[in-house]
Design a protein around this motif. Structure first.
Motif, PDB file in Angstrom:
ATOM      1  N   SER A  82       0.827  -1.208   0.000  1.00  0.00           N
ATOM      2  CA  SER A  82       0.000   0.000   0.000  1.00  0.00           C
ATOM      3  C   SER A  82       0.863   1.260   0.000  1.00  0.00           C
ATOM      4  O   SER A  82       0.603   2.210  -0.751  1.00  0.00           O
ATOM      5  N   SER A  83       1.904   1.283   0.830  1.00  0.00           N
ATOM      6  CA  SER A  83       2.756   2.469   0.905  1.00  0.00           C
ATOM      7  C   SER A  83       3.540   2.664  -0.393  1.00  0.00           C
ATOM      8  O   SER A  83       3.738   3.797  -0.844  1.00  0.00           O
ATOM      9  N   GLN A  86       1.121   4.105  -2.952  1.00  0.00           N
ATOM     10  CA  GLN A  86       0.848   5.527  -2.694  1.00  0.00           C
ATOM     11  C   GLN A  86       1.977   6.412  -3.213  1.00  0.00           C
ATOM     12  O   GLN A  86       1.736   7.444  -3.858  1.00  0.00           O
ATOM     13  N   ALA A  89       1.912   6.467  -7.054  1.00  0.00           N
ATOM     14  CA  ALA A  89       0.836   7.306  -7.575  1.00  0.00           C
ATOM     15  C   ALA A  89       1.193   8.790  -7.517  1.00  0.00           C
ATOM     16  O   ALA A  89       0.781   9.570  -8.383  1.00  0.00           O
ATOM     17  N   SER A  90       1.978   9.168  -6.520  1.00  0.00           N
ATOM     18  CA  SER A  90       2.356  10.581  -6.378  1.00  0.00           C
ATOM     19  C   SER A  90       3.279  11.045  -7.506  1.00  0.00           C
ATOM     20  O   SER A  90       3.441  12.255  -7.718  1.00  0.00           O
ATOM     21  N   GLU A 108      -2.182  -1.400  -6.346  1.00  0.00           N
ATOM     22  CA  GLU A 108      -2.374  -0.426  -5.274  1.00  0.00           C
ATOM     23  C   GLU A 108      -2.249   1.009  -5.775  1.00  0.00           C
ATOM     24  O   GLU A 108      -2.788   1.930  -5.163  1.00  0.00           O
ATOM     25  N   ARG A 111      -5.622   2.804  -6.266  1.00  0.00           N
ATOM     26  CA  ARG A 111      -6.342   3.323  -5.095  1.00  0.00           C
ATOM     27  C   ARG A 111      -5.994   4.777  -4.813  1.00  0.00           C
ATOM     28  O   ARG A 111      -6.813   5.525  -4.287  1.00  0.00           O
ATOM     29  N   TYR A 112      -4.762   5.164  -5.141  1.00  0.00           N
ATOM     30  CA  TYR A 112      -4.308   6.523  -4.842  1.00  0.00           C
ATOM     31  C   TYR A 112      -4.403   7.452  -6.046  1.00  0.00           C
ATOM     32  O   TYR A 112      -3.911   8.579  -6.014  1.00  0.00           O
TER      33      TYR A 112
END
Length: 256
Positions: A82-83, A86, A89-90, A108, A111-112
């Motif tokens: 998950s991390s 994230q 995605a950034s 994952e 999701r972000y």
């Protein structure tokens, strides 16, 4: 003055990462300790899951030939995945088109990106498609082809020919293993082919890999490490691998 276990451990793991095999006799000579000491070191490292003992020495812990089904893999290292997703995605900029391959870490990313309506996602992963349809507000393109019901993806000539039609800004790649010798590998030949095609069609190839993937080699080669633009991992990424990637000028980002 003899080296401590931690100092010997560092040397053993660095050599294992470079060569994927170490010999008791050679280590004993190079580190100026007895073969019995090296065998005890290898015992400890095997218990830590860092290597696998074989006759006369040890090999990398990860020569795995089979991959668990997709749903089972979703339960492995979920917080780290998950991390990583994230952070990945950034990196996606406004208006970009990205490819996402079939992995429990790469999915994952979606999701972000849920509020990014200006992004286009191209994927051959059924779980990625279903999640995107549920939460993602941007454009979705699915590369159809022969369906692998166990891994929940499409592969083969039809899927690869569809990917050939696109040129994208970034691709997020999942891997079975990362090796200094063999590069990045996957368990499945067809999945490796899809990942390789995606890398060919992207300006940046970004590998998403939790700490368990380093020092492993799996069945099918995707590419060399030099073909990778960046690797994103978690805080468990082995220290020796941070150094190896720095030496090779491969950017590594660590997700918190």
């Amino acid at each position: 003055m003899s080296l401590t276990f931690e100092e010997r451990k560092k040397t053993i793991l660095e050599r294992l990462a470079r060569e994927e095999r170490v010999q008791v006799v050679a280590l004993s000579t190079d580190l100026n300790v007895s073969p019995e000491t090296i065998r005890r070191d290898l015992d400890r490292l095997e218990k830590e899951g860092r290597l696998k003992k074989v006759y006369g020495g040890a090999v990398s812990a990860g020569m795995d030939s089979s991959e668990p089904p997709f749903l089972h893999r979703t339960q492995m290292n979920p917080a780290e995945k998950s991390s990583i997703g994230q952070l990945a995605a950034s990196l996606v900029k406004d208006g970009e088109t990205i490819m996402i391959d079939n992995g429990t870490t790469t999915v994952e990313v979606i999701r972000y990106l849920r509020d990014r309506s200006d992004i286009t996602i191209v994927t051959h992963s059924v779980p990625a498609l279903l999640l995107a349809m549920e939460v993602f507000k941007g454009r979705i393109i699915f590369a159809g082809g022969e369906v692998n019901s166990i891994q929940q993806s499409t592969t083969g000539t039809l899927a690869e020919s569809m990917l050939q039609q696109f040129k994208v800004h970034k691709v997020f790649i999942s891997v079975g293993g990362i090796s200094l010798v063999e590069g990045i590998t996957d368990y499945d030949l067809n999945e490796a082919g899809m990942s390789r095609k995606m890398m060919e069609r992207a300006e940046e190839a970004i590998v998403l890999a939790d700490h368990s993937k380093f020092g492993k080699t799996t069945f099918a080669r995707i590419s060399s490490l030099q073909d990778v633009s960046m690797i994103i991992s978690d805080r468990g990424c082995p220290a020796e691998w941070v150094e190896h990637l720095k030496e090779r000028e491969i950017e590594l980002l660590i997700a918190e």
